[in-house]
Design an enzyme around this catalytic site. Structure first.
Site, mmCIF file in Angstrom:
data_model
loop_
_atom_site.group_PDB
_atom_site.id
_atom_site.type_symbol
_atom_site.label_atom_id
_atom_site.label_comp_id
_atom_site.label_asym_id
_atom_site.label_seq_id
_atom_site.Cartn_x
_atom_site.Cartn_y
_atom_site.Cartn_z
ATOM 1 N N LYS A 123 46.748 42.977 49.560
ATOM 2 C CA LYS A 123 45.535 42.634 50.302
ATOM 3 C C LYS A 123 44.663 43.879 50.371
ATOM 4 O O LYS A 123 45.048 44.898 50.941
ATOM 5 C CB LYS A 123 45.875 42.145 51.706
ATOM 6 C CG LYS A 123 44.645 41.757 52.537
ATOM 7 C CD LYS A 123 45.068 41.256 53.907
ATOM 8 C CE LYS A 123 43.871 40.874 54.769
ATOM 9 N NZ LYS A 123 44.291 40.382 56.097
ATOM 10 N N LYS A 156 44.643 39.192 47.409
ATOM 11 C CA LYS A 156 43.446 38.851 48.179
ATOM 12 C C LYS A 156 42.515 40.068 48.209
ATOM 13 O O LYS A 156 42.982 41.168 48.510
ATOM 14 C CB LYS A 156 43.841 38.464 49.608
ATOM 15 C CG LYS A 156 42.669 38.121 50.516
ATOM 16 C CD LYS A 156 43.144 37.839 51.938
ATOM 17 C CE LYS A 156 41.960 37.510 52.844
ATOM 18 N NZ LYS A 156 42.367 37.273 54.241
#
Length: 343
Positions: A215, A268
């Protein structure tokens, strides 16, 4: 021979041919639809920067979940907007927290829909960070020094190990409420192992973990922070979310999460990190998810509203690129729109 024997255009001459030989095929069966759940009743408040996305009270979230299932989308991920926030993220792990309430009702009213619980603390912390904050200058926690006092202060630290217990408690409370999948998104070191141990100790050894393994600290999260009311009150999240320049480090993060017990991994954002998705797919034979985040969604929506792009064509192209890179699961705010197109 004066002309090449191979003519790739033979297989492009009409849609029937193009469809027959298409390598990447989108399907609603690979989508997860995000839901933002808030207190109240009959609440359906559109997020200004995300047309078509709403803050929903539990009763409205149930209606949304029913539509999602009817479209062939197998899963939703729940994010919560609590009534109040504090420095211990109490709303994240409370048995009557907003996400826990929603999970119980959706599980009852929409059987068969997979519920995914985002395990993070930013929406529930008064300072908006994903862990416990300590003011390093005086060695005091934000519990001793208020968020207002902390605003504008650069000398602070997000405490890693002290945050793990709260994350583990949040995962267990979500599992008790009926979550089928636990998805930690905080990026604290060791959080997957802590959550796995806590789930196993409470008898939830069969609940899988989808780790937000890579992330990145991204500028594409802005609209989400409006939707979830989770912008940091001071500083930013670069000390725990990944540097966008680092692909090799992303592979280390993924490896660590798998070693700690993650069953699935996620990258992400999605489109700015297609190379990371591709490399992860090449290296790891586990289910791979990608989150097409709020900024990706908002850009397409805004450009389409100004008639600068063809909304449906660009939407589909963006999702095809994510799947082509290697993601088999896509978290996307476009899930319903695409499902309706695909029929």
């Amino acid at each position: 021979m004066s002309f090449p024997i191979s003519r790739p255009r033979r297989l492009r001459k009409n849609e029937a041919f193009r469809s027959l030989v298409r390598e990447t095929r989108l399907s609603p069966a690979g989508f997860v639809y995000p839901l933002f759940v808030c207190p109240g009743e009959g609440v359906r408040k559109e997020v200004r920067s995300m047309p078509g996305v709403f803050n929903l009270s539990v009763d409205e979230a149930v209606k949304e979940a029913q539509e999602v299932k009817s479209l062939g989308i197998p899963s939703v991920i729940l994010f919560g907007l609590p009534e109040s926030k504090d420095e211990q993220a109490t709303g994240a792990w409370a048995e009557d927290g907003i996400v826990q309430q929603a999970a119980r009702v959706i599980k009852r009213e929409v059987p068969g829909l997979l519920l995914m619980g985002d395990v993070c603390l930013c929406e529930y912390m008064s300072h908006g960070h994903c862990g416990i904050v300590q003011k390093t200058a005086t060695n005091r926690s934000v519990g001793a020094a208020s968020t207002a006092q902390m605003s504008g202060v650069d000398e602070y630290e997000i405490l890693n190990d002290e945050s793990l217990d709260i994350l583990a408690k949040t995962a267990v409370s979500q599992a008790r409420a009926g979550m089928d999948i636990i998805a930690p998104s905080d990026m604290m070191d060791g959080r997957v192992a802590a959550i796995r141990d806590a789930l196993d100790d409470e008898g939830f050894e069969n609940i899988p973990i989808l780790a937000y393994a890579a992330k990145f600290a991204s500028g594409f999260y802005g609209p989400f922070r409006e939707a979830a009311d989770s912008a940091p009150a001071f500083g930013d999240r670069r000390s725990y979310q990944m540097d966008g320049a680092n692909l090799r480090e992303a592979m280390i993060e993924i490896e660590l999460d798998l070693e700690e017990g993650a069953d699935m991994i996620m990258v992400k954002p999605a489109m700015p990190y297609l190379d990371v998705i591709s490399e992860a797919r090449r290296r790891y034979d586990v289910p791979l998810a990608a989150y097409q985040v709020s900024g990706e969604y908002a850009m397409i929506k805004a450009a389409a509203q100004n008639n600068w792009i063809d909304h449906d064509r660009v939407m589909l192209e963006s999702l095809q690129s994510i799947q082509r890179a290697g993601a088999s699961i896509i978290l996307t705010y476009f899930a319903k729109d695409v499902a309706k197109i695909l029929g």
